[in-house]
Write a protein that holds these residues in place. Structure first.
Motif, PDB file in Angstrom:
ATOM      1  N   SER A 147       0.808  -1.218   0.000  1.00 39.20           N
ATOM      2  CA  SER A 147       0.000   0.000   0.000  1.00 39.20           C
ATOM      3  C   SER A 147       0.839   1.264   0.000  1.00 39.20           C
ATOM      4  CB  SER A 147      -0.917   0.001   1.230  1.00 39.20           C
ATOM      5  OG  SER A 147      -1.583   1.227   1.378  1.00 39.20           O
ATOM      6  N   SER A 148       2.017   1.215   0.599  1.00 38.99           N
ATOM      7  CA  SER A 148       2.765   2.439   0.847  1.00 38.99           C
ATOM      8  C   SER A 148       3.326   3.075  -0.419  1.00 38.99           C
ATOM      9  CB  SER A 148       3.907   2.165   1.829  1.00 38.99           C
ATOM     10  OG  SER A 148       4.850   1.265   1.294  1.00 38.99           O
ATOM     11  N   HIS A 149       3.403   2.310  -1.514  1.00 35.70           N
ATOM     12  CA  HIS A 149       3.980   2.894  -2.726  1.00 35.70           C
ATOM     13  C   HIS A 149       2.964   3.701  -3.531  1.00 35.70           C
ATOM     14  CE1 HIS A 149       2.033  -0.457  -4.949  1.00 35.70           C
ATOM     15  NE2 HIS A 149       2.175   0.320  -6.011  1.00 35.70           N
ATOM     16  N   ALA A 150       1.671   3.586  -3.185  1.00 35.82           N
ATOM     17  CA  ALA A 150       0.619   4.135  -4.050  1.00 35.82           C
ATOM     18  C   ALA A 150       0.754   5.637  -4.267  1.00 35.82           C
ATOM     19  CB  ALA A 150      -0.755   3.800  -3.478  1.00 35.82           C
ATOM     20  N   THR A 151       0.961   6.392  -3.173  1.00 37.33           N
ATOM     21  CA  THR A 151       1.014   7.847  -3.327  1.00 37.33           C
ATOM     22  C   THR A 151       2.399   8.335  -3.722  1.00 37.33           C
ATOM     23  OG1 THR A 151       1.355   8.017  -0.929  1.00 37.33           O
ATOM     24  CG2 THR A 151      -0.885   8.330  -1.757  1.00 37.33           C
ATOM     25  N   ILE A 152       3.339   7.437  -3.861  1.00 35.47           N
ATOM     26  CA  ILE A 152       4.678   7.811  -4.321  1.00 35.47           C
ATOM     27  C   ILE A 152       4.829   7.429  -5.788  1.00 35.47           C
ATOM     28  CG2 ILE A 152       7.156   7.484  -3.986  1.00 35.47           C
ATOM     29  CD1 ILE A 152       6.580   6.997  -1.032  1.00 35.47           C
ATOM     30  N   MET A 153       4.918   6.140  -6.070  1.00 38.16           N
ATOM     31  CA  MET A 153       5.181   5.715  -7.439  1.00 38.16           C
ATOM     32  C   MET A 153       4.064   6.116  -8.399  1.00 38.16           C
ATOM     33  SD  MET A 153       6.332   1.994  -8.905  1.00 38.16           S
ATOM     34  CE  MET A 153       4.765   1.151  -8.951  1.00 38.16           C
ATOM     35  N   HIS A 154       2.806   6.063  -7.940  1.00 34.08           N
ATOM     36  CA  HIS A 154       1.685   6.327  -8.837  1.00 34.08           C
ATOM     37  C   HIS A 154       1.244   7.792  -8.835  1.00 34.08           C
ATOM     38  CE1 HIS A 154       1.580   2.136  -9.513  1.00 34.08           C
ATOM     39  NE2 HIS A 154       0.962   1.796  -8.409  1.00 34.08           N
ATOM     40  N   ASN A 155       1.980   8.648  -8.183  1.00 38.22           N
ATOM     41  CA  ASN A 155       1.590  10.058  -8.152  1.00 38.22           C
ATOM     42  C   ASN A 155       1.793  10.680  -9.534  1.00 38.22           C
ATOM     43  OD1 ASN A 155       1.995  13.066  -7.742  1.00 38.22           O
ATOM     44  ND2 ASN A 155       1.344  12.429  -5.710  1.00 38.22           N
ATOM     45  N   GLY A 156       0.732  11.271 -10.061  1.00 34.65           N
ATOM     46  CA  GLY A 156       0.794  11.864 -11.392  1.00 34.65           C
ATOM     47  C   GLY A 156       0.653  13.372 -11.398  1.00 34.65           C
ATOM     48  N   LYS A 157       0.741  13.989 -10.217  1.00 39.26           N
ATOM     49  CA  LYS A 157       0.603  15.447 -10.138  1.00 39.26           C
ATOM     50  C   LYS A 157       1.672  16.023  -9.214  1.00 39.26           C
ATOM     51  CE  LYS A 157      -4.345  15.942 -11.081  1.00 39.26           C
ATOM     52  NZ  LYS A 157      -5.618  16.518 -10.587  1.00 39.26           N
ATOM     53  N   ILE A 158       2.897  15.586  -9.371  1.00 35.97           N
ATOM     54  CA  ILE A 158       3.913  15.980  -8.409  1.00 35.97           C
ATOM     55  C   ILE A 158       4.308  17.444  -8.545  1.00 35.97           C
ATOM     56  CG2 ILE A 158       4.850  13.675  -8.119  1.00 35.97           C
ATOM     57  CD1 ILE A 158       7.128  14.442  -9.987  1.00 35.97           C
ATOM     58  N   GLY A 159       4.348  17.975  -9.767  1.00 33.63           N
ATOM     59  CA  GLY A 159       4.819  19.340  -9.954  1.00 33.63           C
ATOM     60  C   GLY A 159       6.278  19.448  -9.534  1.00 33.63           C
ATOM     61  N   TYR A 173      -6.204  -5.467   5.674  1.00 32.59           N
ATOM     62  CA  TYR A 173      -5.223  -4.486   6.125  1.00 32.59           C
ATOM     63  C   TYR A 173      -5.638  -3.100   5.689  1.00 32.59           C
ATOM     64  CZ  TYR A 173      -3.012  -4.740   1.433  1.00 32.59           C
ATOM     65  OH  TYR A 173      -2.753  -4.714   0.086  1.00 32.59           O
ATOM     66  N   THR A 174      -5.353  -2.147   6.550  1.00 33.13           N
ATOM     67  CA  THR A 174      -5.749  -0.770   6.294  1.00 33.13           C
ATOM     68  C   THR A 174      -4.527   0.111   6.169  1.00 33.13           C
ATOM     69  OG1 THR A 174      -5.992  -0.473   8.681  1.00 33.13           O
ATOM     70  CG2 THR A 174      -7.997  -0.869   7.416  1.00 33.13           C
ATOM     71  N   GLY A 175      -4.600   1.016   5.220  1.00 33.89           N
ATOM     72  CA  GLY A 175      -3.637   2.095   5.114  1.00 33.89           C
ATOM     73  C   GLY A 175      -4.379   3.374   5.404  1.00 33.89           C
ATOM     74  N   ILE A 176      -4.063   4.035   6.505  1.00 32.04           N
ATOM     75  CA  ILE A 176      -4.788   5.228   6.932  1.00 32.04           C
ATOM     76  C   ILE A 176      -3.860   6.437   6.846  1.00 32.04           C
ATOM     77  CG2 ILE A 176      -6.086   6.330   8.796  1.00 32.04           C
ATOM     78  CD1 ILE A 176      -6.753   3.547   9.844  1.00 32.04           C
ATOM     79  N   ARG A 177      -4.286   7.430   6.062  1.00 32.52           N
ATOM     80  CA  ARG A 177      -3.532   8.666   5.903  1.00 32.52           C
ATOM     81  C   ARG A 177      -4.391   9.842   6.339  1.00 32.52           C
ATOM     82  NH1 ARG A 177      -2.381   5.319   1.557  1.00 32.52           N
ATOM     83  NH2 ARG A 177      -0.203   5.179   0.875  1.00 32.52           N
ATOM     84  N   ARG A 178      -3.748  10.906   6.770  1.00 30.10           N
ATOM     85  CA  ARG A 178      -4.459  12.134   7.095  1.00 30.10           C
ATOM     86  C   ARG A 178      -4.563  12.990   5.835  1.00 30.10           C
ATOM     87  NH1 ARG A 178      -7.040  12.096  11.907  1.00 30.10           N
ATOM     88  NH2 ARG A 178      -7.219  14.344  11.557  1.00 30.10           N
ATOM     89  N   THR A 216       7.173   8.479 -12.059  1.00 31.09           N
ATOM     90  CA  THR A 216       7.937   7.456 -12.779  1.00 31.09           C
ATOM     91  C   THR A 216       8.248   7.845 -14.215  1.00 31.09           C
ATOM     92  OG1 THR A 216       5.950   6.316 -13.548  1.00 31.09           O
ATOM     93  CG2 THR A 216       6.864   5.621 -11.426  1.00 31.09           C
ATOM     94  N   GLY A 217       7.419   8.678 -14.820  1.00 32.46           N
ATOM     95  CA  GLY A 217       7.559   8.956 -16.247  1.00 32.46           C
ATOM     96  C   GLY A 217       6.981   7.862 -17.109  1.00 32.46           C
ATOM     97  N   ILE A 218       6.304   6.896 -16.494  1.00 33.77           N
ATOM     98  CA  ILE A 218       5.667   5.792 -17.219  1.00 33.77           C
ATOM     99  C   ILE A 218       4.161   5.997 -17.152  1.00 33.77           C
ATOM    100  CG2 ILE A 218       5.283   3.286 -17.250  1.00 33.77           C
ATOM    101  CD1 ILE A 218       8.093   2.991 -16.030  1.00 33.77           C
ATOM    102  N   ASP A 219       3.487   5.870 -18.258  1.00 37.72           N
ATOM    103  CA  ASP A 219       2.064   6.166 -18.344  1.00 37.72           C
ATOM    104  C   ASP A 219       1.237   4.948 -17.946  1.00 37.72           C
ATOM    105  OD1 ASP A 219      -0.261   7.592 -18.868  1.00 37.72           O
ATOM    106  OD2 ASP A 219      -0.359   6.887 -20.939  1.00 37.72           O
ATOM    107  N   GLY A 220       0.395   5.108 -16.930  1.00 39.30           N
ATOM    108  CA  GLY A 220      -0.508   4.036 -16.532  1.00 39.30           C
ATOM    109  C   GLY A 220      -0.072   3.350 -15.254  1.00 39.30           C
ATOM    110  N   ILE A 221      -0.986   3.259 -14.289  1.00 43.05           N
ATOM    111  CA  ILE A 221      -0.687   2.671 -12.988  1.00 43.05           C
ATOM    112  C   ILE A 221      -0.211   1.229 -13.124  1.00 43.05           C
ATOM    113  CG2 ILE A 221      -1.733   1.927 -10.813  1.00 43.05           C
ATOM    114  CD1 ILE A 221      -3.511   4.416 -10.980  1.00 43.05           C
ATOM    115  N   ASN A 222      -0.940   0.435 -13.885  1.00 48.26           N
ATOM    116  CA  ASN A 222      -0.574  -0.970 -14.023  1.00 48.26           C
ATOM    117  C   ASN A 222       0.794  -1.128 -14.678  1.00 48.26           C
ATOM    118  OD1 ASN A 222      -1.713  -3.927 -14.014  1.00 48.26           O
ATOM    119  ND2 ASN A 222      -0.812  -3.642 -16.030  1.00 48.26           N
ATOM    120  N   LEU A 223       1.059  -0.333 -15.696  1.00 51.36           N
ATOM    121  CA  LEU A 223       2.341  -0.449 -16.390  1.00 51.36           C
ATOM    122  C   LEU A 223       3.495  -0.028 -15.481  1.00 51.36           C
ATOM    123  CD1 LEU A 223       3.737  -1.198 -19.010  1.00 51.36           C
ATOM    124  CD2 LEU A 223       3.417   1.155 -19.793  1.00 51.36           C
TER     125      LEU A 223
END
Length: 428
Positions: free
Chosen positions: A179-191, A217-222, A338-345
């Motif tokens: 779960s922890s990689h979701a908001t890092i690797m898949h972030n598409g609006k980093i600026g 399992y839960t991933g809880i963020r503020r 990542t510079g790679i288009d698409g979450i799954n890819l």
């Protein structure tokens, strides 16, 4: 980290291996229903848990799954004739039904009993949820057919797809449970990287609760004054489910826009062999009143990097190691982490590039890797259960049939279990 011995236990899946014996206790997807669209249509090749097989749909709609080679002279059954509830080898005409029985042997005299003594290897199949399931284990232990909520959801509310990855099944499964990689690797609006300063939002608090079917399992963020609660489900041996909240951290807006439907998404990772895995992807509406349109399903696939036009006929992505998965370094500097288009890819790129089988003796796991650690412990325990003649977890439908995943925002001071109690139960 794992020892070399345990890493081998969890990654080798062929006949006679400990993990292979465990996986053969479950019903596993062998193909999409759409791969066998018509009765008496062409058979297809299937490779599952290191075994080469052929699947065919009989004239009555049932599906046979038999050994890839005829027991006569080992001719390939893929070239066989699918006719009148049986698959006929084109070499000498021997015909076998879905159970493996030889029902015709034109190369022998009419009064010969030889055909009653010859069978082709065959496995039981069951069709549900848009997939063809197979049971490759001991018939004495054959469990009830799958009864997951996504299987029960009507076709109007469900969509399934498939892709193939060139890596071991475990590292692909682990990527899904992470779960922890979701908001890092898949972030598409980093600026820029300033968003990393919001530590509470980026690093989730991971809670793992063991269950009769595996664990939740839960991933809880503020997120401001709210809690972002992502309740995942791991159903043994290789199913992960998660909810989807649209619009947060990019959401579906690029592809789906105002047509959002609340969905539950998931994957089943099924080993083709030790170094290849078939991933069956599913999504279904979490609201019985809201069906999933073909346009929505296609948009969701494209958002996740699974545009049908991006795949070869063998379900592999056209964006692969040979072209570095289409990485755009300029995009990586400004927009996509990542510079790679698409979450799954993005997931596929990292998982395949780890190598065919990861050397887990060299890894260093942290606090947010709890879900991966527990998953490995459960699988190793299940392997020992099978070796000792016990039933592994996640076999009985009553253990998992009411399970569903969540993805919700709740008030920051709320007990999320109380606030979301009714949302945690299956609706189909």
């Amino acid at each position: 980290m794992l020892s070399h011995e345990d890493n081998a236990l969890l990654t080798r899946v062929g006949p006679g291996t400990p993990c292979g014996s465990l996986l053969r206790r479950y019903w596993l997807p062998a193909a999409l229903s759409g791969e066998l669209p018509e009765p008496d249509g062409p058979p297809i090749r299937v490779r599952l848990l290191g075994e080469d097989l052929v699947a065919f749909r009989s004239v009555d709609g049932t599906i046979g799954l038999v050994d890839a080679f005829c027991p006569h002279r080992r001719a390939p059954m893929f070239f066989g004739r699918n006719e009148d509830c049986g698959l006929r080898c084109v070499y000498h005409g021997w015909k076998f039904d879905a159970s493996g029985a030889c029902v015709d042997m034109p190369s022998e005299p009419p009064d010969s009993l030889f055909k009653t003594k010859v069978r082709i290897g065959a496995y039981p199949t069951w069709e549900g949820g848009g997939m063809v399931w197979a049971y490759l284990g001991d018939p004495a232990h054959q469990p009830h057919v799958p009864d997951y909520e996504f299987v029960r959801a009507p076709a109007t509310h469900r969509f399934v797809s498939k892709h193939v990855q060139d890596c071991n099944w475990l590292q692909a499964l682990e990527g899904g449970l992470d779960s922890s990689h979701a908001t890092i690797m898949h972030n598409g609006k980093i600026g820029d990287l300033a968003w990393l300063a919001d530590y509470e939002r980026t690093v989730p608090k991971i809670d793992v609760e063991k269950t009769p079917y595996g664990y939740s399992y839960t991933g809880i963020r503020r997120v401001g004054a709210q809690q972002w609660v992502r309740l995942y489900q791991y159903i043994m041996p290789s199913i992960q489910m998660r909810g989807r909240i649209e619009g947060l951290f990019g959401g579906n807006s690029k592809y789906v826009g105002d047509a959002d439907v609340p969905t539950i998404n998931g994957h089943l990772w099924v080993p083709i062999d030790d170094v290849t895995v078939a991933v069956y992807n599913f999504l279904y509406s979490s609201d019985p009143e809201q069906p999933i349109t073909p346009a929505f399903a296609l948009a969701s696939e494209r958002r996740d990097g699974r545009d049908p036009d991006s795949f070869t006929p063998d379900y592999r992505s056209k964006w692969n190691a040979a072209n570095d998965y289409g990485i755009d370094r300029a995009l990586q500097k400004t927009t996509s982490f990542t510079g790679i288009d698409g979450i799954n890819l993005q997931d596929v790129a990292l998982q395949e590039a780890m190598g065919p089988i990861v050397d887990r003796t060299r890894e260093h796991l942290g606090t947010t890797d709890r879900a991966i650690i527990v998953m490995r412990q459960l699988l190793l325990a299940a392997i020992r259960d099978v070796e000792a003649g016990r039933t592994p977890q996640g076999i009985a439908p009553e253990a998992y049939r009411s399970v569903r995943a969540l993805d919700h925002l709740v008030p920051g001071d709320a007990d999320w279990r109380v606030a979301l109690a009714t949302e945690m139960l299956a609706k189909f």
